[in-house]
Structures are given as structure tokens and as C-alpha cells.
Design an enzyme around this catalytic site. Sequence first.
Site, PDB file in Angstrom:
ATOM      1  N   LYS A  15     -30.868  19.693 -73.307  1.00  0.00           N
ATOM      2  CA  LYS A  15     -31.730  20.210 -74.380  1.00  0.00           C
ATOM      3  C   LYS A  15     -33.200  20.002 -74.039  1.00  0.00           C
ATOM      4  O   LYS A  15     -33.574  19.150 -73.209  1.00  0.00           O
ATOM      5  CB  LYS A  15     -31.392  19.559 -75.722  1.00  0.00           C
ATOM      6  CG  LYS A  15     -31.425  18.023 -75.756  1.00  0.00           C
ATOM      7  CD  LYS A  15     -32.779  17.407 -76.003  1.00  0.00           C
ATOM      8  CE  LYS A  15     -32.753  15.887 -75.963  1.00  0.00           C
ATOM      9  NZ  LYS A  15     -34.088  15.265 -75.879  1.00  0.00           N
ATOM     10  N   ILE A  69     -31.298  12.967 -64.706  1.00  0.00           N
ATOM     11  CA  ILE A  69     -30.982  11.639 -65.249  1.00  0.00           C
ATOM     12  C   ILE A  69     -32.267  11.000 -65.767  1.00  0.00           C
ATOM     13  O   ILE A  69     -33.290  11.020 -65.093  1.00  0.00           O
ATOM     14  CB  ILE A  69     -30.338  10.765 -64.157  1.00  0.00           C
ATOM     15  CG1 ILE A  69     -28.986  11.379 -63.736  1.00  0.00           C
ATOM     16  CG2 ILE A  69     -30.156   9.333 -64.631  1.00  0.00           C
ATOM     17  CD1 ILE A  69     -28.458  10.844 -62.422  1.00  0.00           C
ATOM     18  N   GLY A 103     -34.243  12.050 -67.862  1.00  0.00           N
ATOM     19  CA  GLY A 103     -35.268  13.093 -67.781  1.00  0.00           C
ATOM     20  C   GLY A 103     -35.732  13.642 -69.120  1.00  0.00           C
ATOM     21  O   GLY A 103     -36.473  14.615 -69.172  1.00  0.00           O
ATOM     22  N   MET A 145     -33.821  15.114 -71.310  1.00  0.00           N
ATOM     23  CA  MET A 145     -33.079  16.338 -71.631  1.00  0.00           C
ATOM     24  C   MET A 145     -31.661  16.068 -72.143  1.00  0.00           C
ATOM     25  O   MET A 145     -30.878  16.996 -72.321  1.00  0.00           O
ATOM     26  CB  MET A 145     -33.012  17.255 -70.411  1.00  0.00           C
ATOM     27  CG  MET A 145     -34.356  17.869 -70.038  1.00  0.00           C
ATOM     28  SD  MET A 145     -34.145  19.149 -68.768  1.00  0.00           S
ATOM     29  CE  MET A 145     -33.219  20.406 -69.689  1.00  0.00           C
ATOM     30  N   ALA A 172     -24.965  14.786 -73.326  1.00  0.00           N
ATOM     31  CA  ALA A 172     -24.095  15.946 -73.065  1.00  0.00           C
ATOM     32  C   ALA A 172     -22.771  15.491 -72.462  1.00  0.00           C
ATOM     33  O   ALA A 172     -21.700  15.996 -72.827  1.00  0.00           O
ATOM     34  CB  ALA A 172     -24.799  16.938 -72.135  1.00  0.00           C
ATOM     35  N   ASP A 212     -28.735  11.931 -79.683  1.00  0.00           N
ATOM     36  CA  ASP A 212     -28.674  13.286 -79.109  1.00  0.00           C
ATOM     37  C   ASP A 212     -27.255  13.819 -78.932  1.00  0.00           C
ATOM     38  O   ASP A 212     -27.070  14.988 -78.607  1.00  0.00           O
ATOM     39  CB  ASP A 212     -29.368  13.315 -77.728  1.00  0.00           C
ATOM     40  CG  ASP A 212     -30.885  13.220 -77.838  1.00  0.00           C
ATOM     41  OD1 ASP A 212     -31.414  13.444 -78.948  1.00  0.00           O
ATOM     42  OD2 ASP A 212     -31.535  12.910 -76.825  1.00  0.00           O
TER      43      ASP A 212
END
Length: 319
Positions: A17, A105, A107, A109, A114, A146
Site C-alpha cells: 500500500k 522490507i 519500506g 508499504m 500483506a 495495516d
Amino acid sequence: MTIAATDEAVHVRAPGKINLFLRVGAVQPDGYHDVASAYQAVSLYEDVRAWPDDEFSVSFEDGSVDTSGLPTDASNLAIRAAKLLARTAGVPGGVHLEIAKHVPIAGGMGGGSADAAATLLACDALWGTMLAKEELHALAAKLGADVPFALSGGTATGTGRGDRLSPALATGSFHWVLAVAEFGLSTPAVYRELDRRRELASSAHGAHGALMAAPTTTPTVDTAVLQALRAGDARMLAEAVHNDLQAAALGLAPGLGGILELGESHGALAGLVSGSGPTVAFLVDDADSALELQIALSAARLNAVHVHGPVHGARIVHG
């Protein structure tokens, strides 16, 4: 007690994301912060395959990210996700997980999130536990802020710790070019740096520190962000993107400033650090603009990736 639904591997793909918007409230007594965020799931995916096994184990396979530093013990978030589901549903066995990583990793995101979301979905199918969507989301929220978003995907706003999600309407497709760093940034370290800067600003400058001071009210997502998403207008969105953590991330990794300048000088509508960084996300007009920017960043020896969003959340891949 449940019966395994399959002896074959279950393959689930879950997206990384981008935080289009992140406002951070004051630090709470427990050390956490309330946030208001707008998330968009983008076309950079983690692939998780799950096999029935007696024990819980994880290995990393041929993704595009160096996984040599990642833990494979009980501290791994995917292992924690599998064990949480097994405990909750009363599954006696274990699982072997194989993960191909493509999301950076540490990062900013949500790659680990996930993996956890994909693991929940894969194990639910593997073990035949048949949990309702709401039950899976409740487990996801226990694993990290997340993780629920990686399950649902699309575009959403998150409040509280970021895990109270509300879907946000986004029309059309938005194109992003990611400058992926070769290092990670610790999310807690970036938040600590933000708190340090705010403390410094308020004590050193009194009223002049108001710009850097923590918001006194509960943070909210600016309506301009939601309007731009609804309109499917990249230029409107470029005016509205924001990240309270960006200055702190730049303080810890000053080289990110040069990357932001480089992208904006080569046609990006806007650039921002995604989440706690160090991935820098550039919003562009369309696929052609993305290719031009990708070439320019690559010429500067940066790892540049073109992605689009929104995309769906964790899904079982057949075949």
C-alpha cells in the site's frame, strides 16, 4: 477441531500500500499515536503459499526483494498470523509457508502486513476453518494496524491506530512510480523522531513551534483527498497528499530529500515518503508519464517501479 480442506498448497496474493495522506496525533500515554490515513492498495504484491504441516515454519523464495535479514522464527508476522488463526479455530496441525516478496522490507508499504493478511486467508482455506470475513478482519487487527487493509485492499481511510477502516470511493486508476530504497527505516524510530522534533519545536520556540507541534484534536483525513479520489483526478490528488512523518523520515535518511527533488524535476505531480519510509512514491498523470519518470530515476541508479492503484486486497490465486 477442523478437518484440513486440502492437501495441496493454497496460493494467496496480497498487495502493498501507499499512504496518500497521514496525519499523526499527539503521543498517547501508552507510547502510540492516533492517526488519520488514506491508504491505496497498489499493484506490487506478496505471494504466500501454504502447505499442511505438523509444525509452523516459513521460508522465502525467489521474490524481487533481498530477504536474507528476515526472521523465520516465531517472531515472523506470517507465523504469528497462522498461529493466531490455529488457536482461534482450534486447528491441531501447523503449516509451512513459502513467501515470494516483492514489497520492500521496512519500506513503509506494509509488506509484512500483506504477508500476514495473505497467511490468514491461505490458512483459512487450507484448514477449512471457514471464518466469516468479519472474524478474519478482527484477527488481522490483532496482528497490526495495516493488516486489515491488506485483506480488504482498494482505497480506504484509517483512524484510531490506523486499523479502523472506512472504504473510500476512488474512480479510475492512479499511476505511481516508487523509488525503492536499498535500506529500511524502523517505524518506531521514525515516530520517535517525530515526537522529538515536536517536543523541540514546542519548547524552543513557544508559539513559533505551533507548525511542528502535535495536533491537539483527533486527526482527520482532509476532505480534499477524498474529493480528488472520488473525482479520479491525479492533479487534484497531487495538491492534497501529505505525510506528517515525512520530515522525521528525511531527518533519519537525508538522502530521501534529493530523491524527492529529482522526481519532481522530472515531471512527477507530487512526491511523498510512503508511511514511515523510506520508499518514495511519485504520483504521475498516466502510464506514459510513469515510464518517463521510471527511466529518469533508473538513470540516477535508483530502483524505480511503476505501479497503479487501487487494486483488490488479499485473494486466493487459482492455477
